[in-house]
Design an enzyme around this catalytic site. Structure first.
Site, short mmCIF file in Angstrom:
data_model
loop_
_atom_site.label_atom_id
_atom_site.label_comp_id
_atom_site.label_asym_id
_atom_site.label_seq_id
_atom_site.Cartn_x
_atom_site.Cartn_y
_atom_site.Cartn_z
N LYS A 183 0.82 -1.21 0.00
CA LYS A 183 0.00 0.00 0.00
C LYS A 183 0.86 1.26 0.00
CE LYS A 183 -4.22 -1.93 1.97
NZ LYS A 183 -4.93 -2.24 3.22
N LYS A 196 -3.89 -9.93 -9.71
CA LYS A 196 -4.94 -10.13 -8.69
C LYS A 196 -6.03 -9.07 -8.86
CE LYS A 196 -5.14 -8.50 -4.41
NZ LYS A 196 -4.92 -8.16 -3.01
N LYS A 238 -9.42 -3.38 -6.34
CA LYS A 238 -9.91 -2.04 -6.66
C LYS A 238 -8.71 -1.12 -6.98
CE LYS A 238 -13.32 1.23 -5.43
NZ LYS A 238 -13.64 1.49 -6.78
P1 TYM Z 1 -10.80 -6.83 1.72
O1 TYM Z 1 -11.93 -5.88 1.96
O2 TYM Z 1 -9.64 -6.32 0.93
O3 TYM Z 1 -11.33 -8.13 0.99
C1 TYM Z 1 -12.42 -8.87 1.51
C2 TYM Z 1 -12.17 -10.35 1.24
O4 TYM Z 1 -12.05 -10.57 -0.17
C3 TYM Z 1 -10.85 -11.28 -0.45
N1 TYM Z 1 -10.34 -10.87 -1.76
C4 TYM Z 1 -9.93 -11.73 -2.70
N2 TYM Z 1 -9.86 -13.07 -2.72
C5 TYM Z 1 -9.39 -13.66 -3.85
N3 TYM Z 1 -9.00 -12.97 -4.95
C6 TYM Z 1 -9.06 -11.62 -4.98
N4 TYM Z 1 -8.69 -10.96 -6.06
C7 TYM Z 1 -9.52 -10.93 -3.81
N5 TYM Z 1 -9.70 -9.62 -3.48
C8 TYM Z 1 -10.19 -9.61 -2.22
C9 TYM Z 1 -9.90 -10.89 0.67
O5 TYM Z 1 -8.86 -11.82 0.83
C10 TYM Z 1 -10.84 -10.82 1.85
O6 TYM Z 1 -11.02 -12.10 2.43
N6 TYM Z 1 -8.33 -6.70 6.04
C11 TYM Z 1 -9.49 -7.28 5.37
C12 TYM Z 1 -10.79 -6.98 6.08
C13 TYM Z 1 -10.79 -7.40 7.50
C14 TYM Z 1 -10.88 -8.74 7.98
C15 TYM Z 1 -10.87 -8.63 9.40
C16 TYM Z 1 -10.97 -9.99 7.37
C17 TYM Z 1 -10.73 -6.57 8.59
N7 TYM Z 1 -10.78 -7.30 9.73
C18 TYM Z 1 -10.92 -9.78 10.21
C19 TYM Z 1 -11.02 -11.12 8.17
C20 TYM Z 1 -11.00 -11.01 9.58
C21 TYM Z 1 -9.57 -6.69 3.98
O7 TYM Z 1 -9.09 -5.62 3.72
O8 TYM Z 1 -10.29 -7.44 3.10
#
Ligand code: TYM
Length: 321
Positions: free
Chosen positions: A110, A190, A193
């Site tokens: 990031k 991957k 956004k």
């Molecule tokens: P976030 O919002 O980036 O993504 C949400 C979930 O989607 C999955 N994901 C993907 N999986 C496969 N291929 C992709 N291209 C892809 N893009 C996104 C992410 O792996 C995620 O599971 N930090 C986390 C949010 C969070 C969280 C937590 C998750 C905050 N607290 C506690 C689990 C437990 C995040 O930014 O996910």
């Protein structure tokens, strides 16, 4: 079995979120006690526009409910409605080694992409650990990009237990579905956004068509066999097509005689059909705005009751209050 996961409200949900995490989470809501939440505290590390954040939270809630999240089966809430997460995060931060956070890929990625290196961004995994540990979670369904954060959570829980007593915090396990652990975007990287390569779950039909027909391809002539390795069209098709249709697209790639345009049309059709029922459900939810408020309020109450108990246990153990 307690299951927990969260999504950041950083824009409309995309099919990487869906196949990487939501699909598994939706299945798991029938197999245990599931807690799913909208990580709005986390999104503050990248969004500094109150109105925008609030509208993303609402869209995320609507999209997840439209995909089949059942508030009667699981607890669905907004992270900021349970401020206990942030208090636990502080306590956890006092046992978290700097080196553990310095090794996190997500922080490095990031900041490399120009997101300001704030303290919140650096400490992001500690808040995530609090999200998970405060519900005594057993299982955390996530995509591959979140695996390291769950591992950090485990390390922090171990440190807490070493310092304040074995069994104080439960050690969670990440659940990653290998086939869809990294869903590729339109450009083969991957789907994310921040890479501008997403297909939103509820993309406008005209926009969806433009995106799919615009997937970059090589210059193999129509009559020649097409390379299957590394094809974004095939990778995306596999997610939404039946196994038989997917096999027949592979065979058509290998045989030659069909152009990429035709394959993209098949992909567009399969994608549209796959999400059509969710689209209908989404329209119903949008037409009933108080439903979402009600679901989130009820979820917050249930989540908070559990979070308060864990926090009380931790405060007792560490000597606060
Ligand atoms: P976030 O919002 O980036 O993504 C949400 C979930 O989607 C999955 N994901 C993907 N999986 C496969 N291929 C992709 N291209 C892809 N893009 C996104 C992410 O792996 C995620 O599971 N930090 C986390 C949010 C969070 C969280 C937590 C998750 C905050 N607290 C506690 C689990 C437990 C995040 O930014 O996910």
């Amino acid at each position: 079995m307690r299951i927990l996961s969260g999504l950041q409200p950083s824009g409309r949900l995309h099919i990487g979120n869906y196949f990487g995490m939501m699909e598994a989470a939706l299945k798991l809501q029938h197999e245990g006690e599931a807690f799913y939440f909208i990580a709005d505290y986390h999104s503050l590390t990248s969004i500094h526009d109150g109105k925008l954040l609030r509208s993303h939270v609402r869209d995320l809630a609507i999209d997840f409910l439209a995909c089949g999240l059942d508030p009667a089966k699981c607890v669905f809430f907004r992270q900021s409605d349970v401020p206990e997460h942030t208090e636990l995060a502080w306590i956890l931060s006092t046992v978290t080694p700097m080196g553990l956070l310095e090794r996190c890929h997500s922080y490095k990625d990031k900041t490399a992409r120009g997101i300001a290196a704030s303290h919140g961004l650096f400490a992001y995994p500690v808040l995530m650990a609090a999200d998970i540990l405060i519900y005594d979670s057993d299982l955390v369904p996530v995509g591959r990009d979140q695996k390291q954060h769950v591992e950090v959570t485990r390390d922090i829980a171990v440190k807490m237990n070493e310092a304040f007593g074995e069994g104080l915090l439960k050690i969670p396990t990440p659940r990653i579905r290998e086939e869809t652990a990294v869903v590729p975007g339109l450009d083969g990287q991957k789907m994310s956004k921040s890479y501008g390569n997403t297909i939103e779950l509820f993309e406008e039909p005209a926009k969806l068509k433009k995106k799919i027909m615009g997937i970059p391809t090589d210059s193999t002539p129509v009559e020649s066999p097409k390379p299957t390795e590394g094809s974004s069209i095939l990778a995306l098709y596999q997610l939404v097509a039946t196994p038989a249709d997917y096999d027949s697209m592979i065979a058509d790639f290998q045989r030659g005689g069909i152009g990429y345009g035709e394959f993209k049309k098949r992909l567009l059709q399969a994608m549209t059909e796959h999400f059509a029922p969710y689209r209908e459900r989404r329209a119903e939810i949008v037409a009933n705005p108080s439903y979402v408020d009600h679901v989130l309020a009820e979820g917050a109450e249930k989540a908070r009751a559990v979070a308060r108990q864990t926090l009380r246990r931790v405060r007792d153990a560490v000597g606060l209050g």
